[in-house]
Design an enzyme around this catalytic site. Structure first.
Site, PDB file in Angstrom:
ATOM      1  NE  ARG A  76      20.180  13.631  -4.819  1.00  0.00           N
ATOM      2  CZ  ARG A  76      19.048  14.260  -4.521  1.00  0.00           C
ATOM      3  NH1 ARG A  76      17.933  13.968  -5.174  1.00  0.00           N
ATOM      4  NH2 ARG A  76      19.031  15.166  -3.580  1.00  0.00           N
ATOM      5  CE  LYS A 114       6.965  -2.547 -12.011  1.00  0.00           C
ATOM      6  NZ  LYS A 114       7.534  -1.274 -12.520  1.00  0.00           N
ATOM      7  CG  ASP A 142      10.901  -1.426 -12.403  1.00  0.00           C
ATOM      8  OD1 ASP A 142      10.428  -2.559 -12.561  1.00  0.00           O
ATOM      9  OD2 ASP A 142      10.240  -0.471 -11.945  1.00  0.00           O
ATOM     10  CG  HIS A 182       2.054  -1.917 -12.359  1.00  0.00           C
ATOM     11  ND1 HIS A 182       2.454  -0.968 -13.269  1.00  0.00           N
ATOM     12  CD2 HIS A 182       2.488  -1.468 -11.155  1.00  0.00           C
ATOM     13  CE1 HIS A 182       3.097   0.003 -12.638  1.00  0.00           C
ATOM     14  NE2 HIS A 182       3.119  -0.274 -11.347  1.00  0.00           N
ATOM     15  CE1 TYR A 218       5.432   2.756 -12.898  1.00  0.00           C
ATOM     16  CE2 TYR A 218       7.636   2.169 -13.583  1.00  0.00           C
ATOM     17  CZ  TYR A 218       6.609   2.097 -12.668  1.00  0.00           C
ATOM     18  OH  TYR A 218       6.793   1.367 -11.522  1.00  0.00           O
ATOM     19  CB  ILE A 226      14.271  -0.970  -8.862  1.00  0.00           C
ATOM     20  CG1 ILE A 226      12.960  -1.125  -8.047  1.00  0.00           C
ATOM     21  CG2 ILE A 226      14.608  -2.292  -9.541  1.00  0.00           C
ATOM     22  CD1 ILE A 226      11.729  -1.335  -8.924  1.00  0.00           C
TER      23      ILE A 226
END
Ligand SMILES: NC(=O)c1ccc[n+]([C@@H]2O[C@H](COP(=O)([O-])OP(=O)(O)OC[C@H]3O[C@@H](n4cnc5c(N)ncnc54)[C@H](OP(=O)(O)O)[C@@H]3O)[C@@H](O)[C@H]2O)c1
Length: 255
Positions: A207, A37, A7, A70, A12, A199
């Site tokens: 992790r 997006k 994603d 978005h 971003y 997501i």
């Protein structure tokens, strides 16, 4: 370990790096699902068609698996609708395999469904144990829209030193102990068992592996009910209609 769903978003500012990462991973394009997006400054029919070119140019791909708006632009919803009509055109032309939205609330979805042709495949919204948006999720189910949970482990509840972190929640910790899992894994399993897409994000390899390891256990209906009961009804992210071109009008660079 094999995450195959990425994603990202124009806003971003990492689409170029995402594309580079996928190429360096050496996996075939067909084996990775790329979702991005369009940001609000690129809304409008022609502007959104051009925004698609910017995104695929940075990602270095010809086709997207999923393209979202978005945010709803509540203060200029006609422009939001024109942007969505551009997504419909990209879908018809085979340039994207599916289209959808993000942060649309029931009123935005109602107008979108009434004034455009294609039901969005996905609405990506804030969902974690402390904020579940169940009314909106019911509306998704009625229209066969997939709920995709952003901040699925409630990361947003602890950014900037928030006082109550989902990762330390006593109910989640107790359920985690019962299964020999972490609270992060409990939250991700909960999404899966309730039929949502999730997501999760982590910058740490261990992790990332942990968050993937959620396919070998199952909750009882009592455990699911206990997690559902953690909903506070309080959003941690911004109120969707508070986002306007004046306060979030960032410009998305060309490819
Ligand atoms: N559509 C939208 O408006 C919107 C808004 C926000 C986010 N998103 C999307 O949703 C994705 C995830 O959201 P998010 O980053 O806000 O929340 P999240 O995935 O729920 O949580 C991420 C936070 O949890 C930590 N974390 C990850 N795994 C962990 C584990 N196993 N144990 C303990 N801590 C762990 C991460 O730290 P470390 O990195 O240090 O591990 C990070 O601080 C984003 O990457 C983005 O793609 C979309």
């Amino acid at each position: 370990m094999c995450y195959r769903h990425i994603d990202t978003a124009a806003a971003y500012f990492n689409e170029r790096e995402v594309g580079e990462g996928i190429r360096r991973a050496g996996i075939a394009r067909k084996d990775v699902f790329i979702e991005t997006k369009i940001w609000i400054t690129d809304y409008g029919y022609d502007a959104t068609l051009h925004a698609f070119e910017k995104s695929v140019g940075k990602l270095g791909v010809d086709q997207l698996d999923l393209l979202l708006l978005h945010q709803p632009l509540g203060s200029a919803f006609d422009r939001t609708l024109d942007a969505y009509r551009a997504l419909e055109k990209l879908l018809a032309d085979g340039k994207v395999r599916a289209i959808g939205v993000s942060n649309f609330m029931p009123n935005h979805l109602t107008r979108l469904l009434a004034e455009t042709s294609i039901v969005p495949a996905v609405n990506q919204i804030e969902v974690h144990p402390y904020f579940q948006q169940t009314t909106l999720q019911r509306m998704h189910a009625e229209h066969r829209i997939l709920t995709q949970a952003w901040s699925p482990m409630g990361g947003i509840t602890s950014y900037g030193g928030g006082e109550k972190s989902t990762f330390d929640d006593p109910t989640l910790s107790q359920i985690a102990q019962q299964h020999g899992k972490s609270t992060a894994q409990v939250m991700l399993r909960w999404h899966r068992q309730e039929g949502r897409s999730a997501i999760p994000k982590s910058t740490k390899a261990e992790r990332i592996a942990e968050n993937f390891d959620v396919f070998d256990f199952e909750f009882s209906s009592e455990q699911i009910a206990a997690i559902d009961a953690l909903d506070t009804g309080v959003r941690s992210g911004p109120e969707p209609d508070s986002i306007t071109l004046d306060n979030y009008g960032i410009k998305i660079p060309e490819a």
